[in-house]
Design an enzyme around this catalytic site. Structure first.
Site, short mmCIF file in Angstrom:
data_model
loop_
_atom_site.label_atom_id
_atom_site.label_comp_id
_atom_site.label_asym_id
_atom_site.label_seq_id
_atom_site.Cartn_x
_atom_site.Cartn_y
_atom_site.Cartn_z
N LEU A 126 -2.68 -4.37 2.12
CA LEU A 126 -3.67 -4.02 3.15
C LEU A 126 -4.24 -2.66 2.80
O LEU A 126 -3.52 -1.80 2.27
CB LEU A 126 -3.01 -3.97 4.53
N ASP A 127 -5.50 -2.46 3.10
CA ASP A 127 -6.10 -1.14 2.89
C ASP A 127 -5.34 -0.09 3.68
O ASP A 127 -4.72 -0.39 4.71
CB ASP A 127 -7.57 -1.15 3.34
N LYS A 128 -5.46 1.12 3.23
CA LYS A 128 -4.74 2.23 3.87
C LYS A 128 -4.99 2.25 5.38
O LYS A 128 -4.05 2.39 6.18
CB LYS A 128 -5.18 3.55 3.25
N THR A 187 -6.04 -0.10 7.34
CA THR A 187 -5.88 -1.38 8.02
C THR A 187 -4.43 -1.52 8.46
O THR A 187 -3.51 -1.28 7.67
CB THR A 187 -6.26 -2.55 7.10
#
Length: 551
Positions: free
Chosen positions: A144-146, A148
């Site tokens: 997951l993106d930072k 998110t």
């Protein structure tokens, strides 16, 4: 994949990439992992690239299509990771699999320039046995993106990692996200099937591209929109796993994520400039991995996991859902509306007076004066340029048709100012508007709470005839322009008794605000329960759609 003690990547060259340089190919493929093209070139030159099994040290090699490529991560990234004692919000754990709720702000794994403080470092503290799985990304089978938040699966054994990685690659894992996007989509649901690749001019961004992109598919459904249309909550399902896929796809359809300054810079700037509580709460892209369904790598059992959004996401939803309680005050001429409004203002409530707004419209240079001048010439304009109220009243007394025409001209200006008042006080718990002809206009539904003020008829007439010098004929005329007093009060939620002194009325103003505040609080509680019910319903729906028993 683990080869020679370090991470490696393997790709099959598709036909559309024929003619592409080897270094450009890998730079595109690894851009989402923070690997630069220069780094790729160094790795190729140092003999860490393979083409159909043969070593290749030429970054400028032109691909033909169909080759099997392998790239080994450089030694500079193979340093041992240090375990860090950080909190993990575990949803599930057994010997092979862990599922957790990743907080926003925590990067998933190390990358060039980031060698500490990631989820991987915390995983090594809680699950030291995973160190042997990989040097840089032990246990990581998706990311997951930072910024998110949400549900992530972590493999705890080599077998589990291989099985889960295969399931992710072959799309046997179901993922659903909650996204808060700008605006209100015109449709209730939609699908985006648009390839994603490196942005043609901004290399740090991804974009929907016509050439060179990889297939990407997302589906979205509107779950909720805020009353003012500023933002909507979407359920987004993705069927591919491209870098920044949801952020790119939602921006592509005109509804970038709230808080996403990269893919929705214009909307984010406008959102921030608008100020207020909602603007202050959107400090990251509002994306939450809500649901994950996978097959357990050991037991083969289908498992479902879900987690409600974190506190900042919920706080923003609540702020967007919150409206000030719109309290409207009505009553017959001389019943005490203005005195009640002053008492409410004295207790701190924002107030609006339709009569005061009309007076402001009629001053020299006012919009109302200009409107009447354009329609009737100088007939109702005084020497100073303002409205000649005596002449206007006389004309309205003579012709009910003219009175109605005047109302049709002026009232929209008042309604516009009223909407601006509600918007300006959206963050207040209660805002109050005194609108004598609200019910007669058919706009009573615009108020959340309608309070009528009652004064004994004899006292009302005495105040107007003796106190204000109004003649009986004019009073009868004013009364004829409104609903009868009993009918007005019957249509109200509350009736304020103004049969006593001014001090009595002021005390009742306090009671009225207390009641309105209670209604506002119950409305907020109902909204919170509504969202809680939504998470539960969504979880059941997604699990049922996945077709197996949940965990």
């Amino acid at each position: 994949m683990v080869t020679e003690g370090c991470t490696s990547w393997e790709r099959r060259v598709e036909g559309r990439d024929a003619g592409l340089r080897l270094d450009r190919f890998w730079a595109r493929e690894l851009a989402g992992e923070g690997v630069s093209r220069e780094q790729v070139k160094d790795w190729i030159k140092s003999g860490r690239a393979r083409v159909d099994g043969a070593a290749c040290a030429k970054p400028n090699l032109r691909l033909e299509g169909g080759e099997l490529l392998l790239l080994l991560e450089g030694e500079a990234r193979a340093a041992e990771l240090a375990a860090e004692d950080g909190a993990l919000d575990l949803i599930h754990r057994d010997v092979q699999l862990a599922v957790l709720d990743k907080p926003a702000g925590l990067t998933t794994h190390p990358a060039p320039g980031l060698s500490a403080g990631t989820l991987v470092h915390r995983l090594l503290h809680h699950f030291p046995e995973i160190r042997v799985l990989d040097e840089q990304r032990p246990g990581i089978v998706h990311r997951l993106d930072k910024d998110t938040s949400g549900v992530m699966a972590v493999a705890l054994t080599s077998e589990a990692r291989l099985a889960l990685a295969r399931d992710f690659a072959e799309r046997r894992v179901s993922k659903a996200y909650l996204a808060l996007v700008h605006g209100r989509p015109r449709r209730d649901e939609g699908r985006v099937d648009a390839p994603i690749g490196r942005h043609p001019t901004q290399k740090t961004k991804m974009a929907v591209v016509e050439k060179g992109g990889r297939p990407a598919e997302s589906a979205w459904r509107v779950l909720w929109s805020d009353p003012e249309g500023r933002a909507s909550l979407l359920l987004v399902r993705i069927f591919t796993g491209r870098t920044h896929q949801i952020r790119v796809h939602m921006a592509h359809v005109g509804h970038p994520l709230v808080g996403d300054a990269v893919y929705g810079s214009r909307e984010h700037a406008a959102w921030t400039a608008r100020g207020g509580e909602a603007a202050a709460l959107a400090n990251r892209q509002m994306l939450h991995a809500f649901f994950l369904a996978l097959t357990h790598p050991g037991t083969g059992r289908r498992m479902h996991f879900q987690r409600r959004p974190p506190a900042d996401f919920l706080a923003l939803l609540a702020a967007l859902d919150r409206r000030c309680l719109r309290l409207a005050v009505v009553g017959r001429t001389g019943s005490g509306k203005s005195a009640l409004l002053r008492a409410l203002a004295a207790r701190g409530a924002p107030v609006f007076s339709a009569d005061a707004e009309v007076a402001a419209l009629y001053v020299p240079g006012g919009d109302g004066a200009g409107l009447l001048a354009r329609r009737f010439g100088d007939e109702f304009i005084a020497a100073d340029g303002g409205v000649d109220k005596a002449a206007l009243l006389a004309a309205m007394r003579r012709s009910d048709g003219l009175r109605r025409e005047i109302m049709d001209l002026v009232h929209p200006l008042v309604w516009h100012r009223l909407e601006a008042f509600w918007a300006a006080n959206a963050g207040a718990e209660v805002a109050v508007a005194e609108i004598p002809l609200l019910q007669e206009s058919g706009r009573a539904d615009a108020a959340d709470l309608l309070a009528g003020i009652w004064r004994p008829e004899e006292a009302r007439r005495d105040d107007l005839l003796a106190g204000r010098g109004l003649d009986a004929e004019t009073l009868a005329l004013f009364d004829s322009w409104q609903w009868p007093g009993p009918a007005k009060l019957r249509a109200c939620h509350l009736v304020v008794d103004n049969s006593g002194t001014l001090a009595d009325l002021e005390r009742r103003a306090g009671a009225l605000l207390k009641i309105a505040g209670g209604v506002a609080a119950r409305r907020r509680e109902a909204a919170a329960r509504r969202f809680e019910a939504l998470w539960e319903r969504l979880g059941r729906e997604l699990a049922a759609a996945d077709g197996e028993d949940g965990a």
